[in-house]
Design an enzyme around this catalytic site. Structure first.
Site, PDB file in Angstrom:
ATOM      1  N   CYS A   1       0.831  -1.210   0.000  1.00  0.00           N
ATOM      2  CA  CYS A   1       0.000   0.000   0.000  1.00  0.00           C
ATOM      3  C   CYS A   1       0.862   1.256   0.000  1.00  0.00           C
ATOM      4  O   CYS A   1       0.478   2.284  -0.557  1.00  0.00           O
ATOM      5  CB  CYS A   1      -0.933  -0.006   1.202  1.00  0.00           C
ATOM      6  SG  CYS A   1      -2.258  -1.228   1.074  1.00  0.00           S
TER       7      CYS A   1
ATOM      8  N   CYS B   1      13.581   8.732  -7.357  1.00  0.00           N
ATOM      9  CA  CYS B   1      12.163   8.387  -7.178  1.00  0.00           C
ATOM     10  C   CYS B   1      11.721   8.956  -5.828  1.00  0.00           C
ATOM     11  O   CYS B   1      12.218  10.011  -5.420  1.00  0.00           O
ATOM     12  CB  CYS B   1      11.950   6.874  -7.263  1.00  0.00           C
ATOM     13  SG  CYS B   1      12.811   5.932  -5.983  1.00  0.00           S
TER      14      CYS B   1
END
Length: 390
Positions: A195, A349
């Site tokens: 998640c 990232c």
């Protein structure tokens, strides 16, 4: 003790008032409420699923609730982990959960196990409880919970969530299937994002956690038809439910003992392979990246491999967006190649993991580059706090 001596269970006046809406239900009545009070339920995890589950089990009058967790409350939890509050950020989740449970129902006994569940402690922790509820979010722990329930012959009330989708069922109940009938083998590490990587609608675990609580109460009461043998699939985005039939596999391996579930799921092997692939990839810190940007020599091309929705949250100046999925399918490799045009490559990232993976893929295509350690979160923390940290 799913068949308790109900004569020994008594309700006080506060409990009669508290559970009055249960007592007037013929399917619950005084007998059922005594069963709930006599029952013991262990919840593994106090995250998205454990939060609504624990709230409703406490409100329903489960007499003994155990909680296994070793994490602390983080601000990012509050979007979905509704048992915790802002004042508990940085503090143990199980203590936060116990405090909230006792606000809802002071008659619940709450036992805390502030530890990482493992093959060494699972059987001992599970043994005193009638029902185990799986609120975990990773495959090694799910297999561990399943196998411990099988060895102890305890029902395993299962739920899982991802993005807008959830699923729930009851394993190892009245001869029904267990988790290994649904997933005989774990998926390759990294195939299913967490998640934290893929996101989750905050309301979704509320729906699945409440379904788990409902199944738990039904098992205690011995009423209704449980989800044993049925996998309930929920799509929140389209507001649809559907079912898949589950049956025990007659040739599945017999579970005789608990094993090393990290090893079983290939986690150490994957980490070793990833480490080997990435060990030759050079890194720079965000402070070094800031110096390169400030020097403005035009020597470097900086590529951000996050998803477009993350790019909208915030970005490092002068970067080019080439999402990792595009690099994985090959299209992004050519995009990066065209961006370079004689420049040196720097990739980042969110925290450094996806960019390292991107650089490994690019290296195989003959493109060398440098990874930014800590990614844009480190940039936000150390360089520019105006870039949101998420």
């Amino acid at each position: 003790m799913l068949n308790p001596d109900l004569n020994s269970i008594q309700l006080n006046q506060d409990e009669y008032e508290r559970y009055s809406r249960h007592l007037i239900l013929p399917e619950v009545s005084l007998e059922g409420q005594k069963r709930l009070k006599a029952a013991s339920v262990l919840c593994v995890g106090t995250g998205g699923l454990g939060s609504p589950l624990l709230l409703y089990l406490a409100a329903a009058g489960i007499g003994r609730i155990g909680i296994v967790d070793f994490d602390v409350v983080d601000t990012s939890n509050l979007q979905r982990q509704v048992i915790h509050g802002t004042s508990w950020v940085g503090k143990p989740k199980i203590v936060s959960a116990k405090d909230r449970i006792h606000e809802i129902n002071p008659h619940c006994q709450v036992d805390l196990y502030e530890t990482r569940l493992s093959s060494a402690n699972a059987l001992e922790i599970f043994a005193p409880y009638d029902i185990i509820v799986d609120g975990t979010d990773n495959f090694p722990t799910r297999y561990l919970v399943n196998d411990a329930c099988v060895l102890l012959n305890k029902p395993n009330v299962y739920g899982s969530i991802f993005r807008f989708e959830g699923q729930a069922t009851v394993f190892n109940y009245e001869g029904g299937p267990n988790y290994r009938d649904l997933y005989p083998e774990p998926p390759p590490p990294g195939l299913v994002p967490s998640c934290a990587e893929g996101g989750v609608l905050g309301i979704l675990p509320g729906v699945i956690g409440v379904i788990q609580a409902t199944e738990t109460v039904k098992i205690v009461l011995g009423k209704g038809t449980t989800l044993s043998g049925r996998l309930l699939l929920y799509d929140a985005l389209n507001m649809s439910f559907r079912e898949l039939k589950l049956r025990p596999n007659p040739v599945r391996p017999v579970i005789e003992k608990l094993i090393d579930y990290e090893q079983f799921c290939g986690i150490p092997q994957a980490k070793a392979s990833e480490s080997q692939a990435q060990q030759d990839i050079p890194e720079i810190t965000v402070r070094e990246l800031k110096a390169i940007i400030d020097a403005n020599t035009g020597e470097y091309a900086i590529v951000d491999v996050r998803n477009p929705n993350e790019w909208e949250i915030g970005r490092i100046p002068g970067t080019h967006l080439v999402p990792l999925p595009e690099i994985e399918n090959g299209k992004g490799v050519e995009t990066v190649r065209s961006l370079l045009n004689g420049h040196k490559l720097i990739v980042h990232c969110k925290m450094g993991g996806r960019s390292a993976k991107a650089l490994s893929i690019l290296k195989q295509a003959g493109i060398e580059g440098i990874n930014v350690k800590g990614g844009i979160n480190a940039w936000s923390q150390e360089i520019d706090p105006s870039v949101p940290k998420y």
